[in-house]
Structures are given as C-alpha cells and as structure tokens.
Write an enzyme that holds these catalytic residues in place. Sequence first.
Site, PDB file in Angstrom:
ATOM      1  N   CYS A 125     -18.865   0.193 -85.053  1.00  0.00           N
ATOM      2  CA  CYS A 125     -17.853  -0.865 -85.158  1.00  0.00           C
ATOM      3  C   CYS A 125     -18.508  -2.243 -85.001  1.00  0.00           C
ATOM      4  O   CYS A 125     -18.266  -3.158 -85.794  1.00  0.00           O
ATOM      5  CB  CYS A 125     -16.769  -0.640 -84.107  1.00  0.00           C
ATOM      6  SG  CYS A 125     -15.356  -1.753 -84.252  1.00  0.00           S
ATOM      7  N   CYS A 126     -19.383  -2.381 -83.998  1.00  0.00           N
ATOM      8  CA  CYS A 126     -20.076  -3.661 -83.804  1.00  0.00           C
ATOM      9  C   CYS A 126     -21.000  -3.970 -84.980  1.00  0.00           C
ATOM     10  O   CYS A 126     -21.129  -5.125 -85.382  1.00  0.00           O
ATOM     11  CB  CYS A 126     -20.895  -3.643 -82.508  1.00  0.00           C
ATOM     12  SG  CYS A 126     -19.960  -3.968 -81.007  1.00  0.00           S
ATOM     13  N   CYS A 211     -12.254  -3.799 -76.208  1.00  0.00           N
ATOM     14  CA  CYS A 211     -13.482  -3.460 -75.494  1.00  0.00           C
ATOM     15  C   CYS A 211     -13.722  -4.374 -74.299  1.00  0.00           C
ATOM     16  O   CYS A 211     -14.854  -4.469 -73.799  1.00  0.00           O
ATOM     17  CB  CYS A 211     -14.680  -3.537 -76.448  1.00  0.00           C
ATOM     18  SG  CYS A 211     -14.505  -2.474 -77.894  1.00  0.00           S
ATOM     19  N   CYS A 234     -23.551  -5.737 -77.691  1.00  0.00           N
ATOM     20  CA  CYS A 234     -23.049  -5.404 -79.027  1.00  0.00           C
ATOM     21  C   CYS A 234     -24.175  -5.287 -80.051  1.00  0.00           C
ATOM     22  O   CYS A 234     -23.947  -4.868 -81.176  1.00  0.00           O
ATOM     23  CB  CYS A 234     -22.037  -6.450 -79.481  1.00  0.00           C
ATOM     24  SG  CYS A 234     -22.642  -8.126 -79.374  1.00  0.00           S
TER      25      CYS A 234
HETATM   26 FE1  SF4 Z   1     -15.595  -3.249 -82.440  1.00  0.00          FE
HETATM   27 FE2  SF4 Z   1     -15.398  -3.435 -79.773  1.00  0.00          FE
HETATM   28 FE3  SF4 Z   1     -17.683  -4.148 -81.056  1.00  0.00          FE
HETATM   29 FE4  SF4 Z   1     -15.463  -5.642 -81.247  1.00  0.00          FE
HETATM   30  S1  SF4 Z   1     -16.709  -5.256 -79.377  1.00  0.00           S
HETATM   31  S2  SF4 Z   1     -16.810  -5.094 -82.916  1.00  0.00           S
HETATM   32  S3  SF4 Z   1     -13.833  -4.037 -81.303  1.00  0.00           S
HETATM   33  S4  SF4 Z   1     -16.775  -2.067 -80.887  1.00  0.00           S
END
Ligand code: SF4
Length: 237
Positions: A125-126, A211, A234
């Site tokens: 996701c990141c 998060c 991240c």
């Molecule tokens: Fe995705 Fe969480 Fe990363 Fe944001 S912090 S990009 S919601 S995994």
Amino acid sequence: MSTLTETDDRKAAALKALAEQAGRDLEDASALEILTWATTTFGARFCVTSSMEDAVVAHLASRALPGVDVVFLDTGYHFPETIGTRDAVAAVMDVNVITLTPRATVAEQDAEHGPKLHDRDPDLCCALRKLKPLEEGLTAYDAWATGLRRDESPTRANTPVVGWDARRGKVKVSPIARWTQEDVEAYAAEYGVLTNPLLTDGYASVGCAPCTRRVLAGEDARAGRWAGNSKTECGLH
Ligand code: SF4
C-alpha cells in the site's frame, strides 16, 4: 561523447560527494543555515516534502527561498485535518504547495487488490500510494528536504543533516535533524507556524488515518504509526 548513463553516473557521484561534504560541514549549523545552503546550491531543483504534521520546515525553507516548492503526498487516506493543514499552508505561507497523488484512487486500488490493503499488506500500500508518487515527483529536483528528527525513534537516531539518498539519487536535507519536539513547538509558537490540529488531540505523529493512532504516555512519537505491526517506516526514508 559520453552516454546518457555515464553523464547520469557522473552527476550522481558529484551530488553524493557534495552531500557528504555538506553533511560534515553543516552538522553544527542552524536549520536556517542548512536550508540557506540548500536553496543557494540547488535553487529551483530543491523542494521540501511535508506530511503536513506541521509546517515548520516549510516555513524555515520559505525564509531561505520565498516561494519554495513544498511537496505533499496525498495518499487518499489522510485525516481531514491534514488536508486542511495543507490548504491553510498554501493559503497563508510564501510557498508553492505541490500535491502528488497515486496513479490509482483508493476505489481503483480496492478493485484491483481488495479493500483495506493497508491492513493486509501495508508495504505494498505504501509502495503504491507513497513511494511511487514521490519517486516520480522528485524527478524534477536534485535535492529534497524532510522534517526527520533524530529524537523521533531509534531508526532515525543517525539522520544526517545533509546526506545522500542512494535509492533516488538525490541529496537529502534534514535541517531539523538535531531538534527536539520542544524545539519544534518553540519555533512554531515564535513564528505562528501552522500545525496539524491532531497534534493537540493525542497524536504525536500524523500519517494516513487507517495506520495512525494516538500515542500512550511514555511511548515514542512514532509508536502510533502502524501500531501492532512490525512496520515502523513507510519506506520514504
Ligand atoms: Fe497505505 Fe497506511 Fe501506507 Fe497510508 S500509511 S499508504 S494507508 S499502508
């Protein structure tokens, strides 16, 4: 005649040497001196990245270079307070706010990977919502500034004030690396710098809403990020 790759390699080697020398020379310099060096050296090829947790580094950079580019990653998962802070910064500060967005909306990502990818695979996701957009957005720059501080977490304890971002081939400037949270608060109070309202609502570090949680007494500032998961960064840093 040199090839494009050879030219790129020579430029990267020169920037790396410049970064490492500046990191040594500026270790004891003030944040404003570090940013003055960065804006003088790189001009329009320099930007500040901001999570809109606060606008302290953006404010410092605007003193060194009025109208400086401030890059914000809009992942689609931010708290409304964070988007509001970005909009307020753009409205009242002498900076040029640039918002980077992922290629896919949250709905498109959900359709491809299933809902709540952040719960199942936060690294992916990141990568999709932060790393890729930043990588593409930073192509316009040779150097970028962050608000990293050594006191935020053990993983940030050795952050240089100027270093080499080998992954992106950029000079990475962390002008407040030596600051404490108290230093940030004192600067924000002295200059009336915008801060994210969540900082006074139990959040010590502000990231994407799914998060991020409030921190408990005694926890380090980033304990509320990806809580319950071994992930601590991240991947931007
Ligand atoms: Fe995705 Fe969480 Fe990363 Fe944001 S912090 S990009 S919601 S995994």
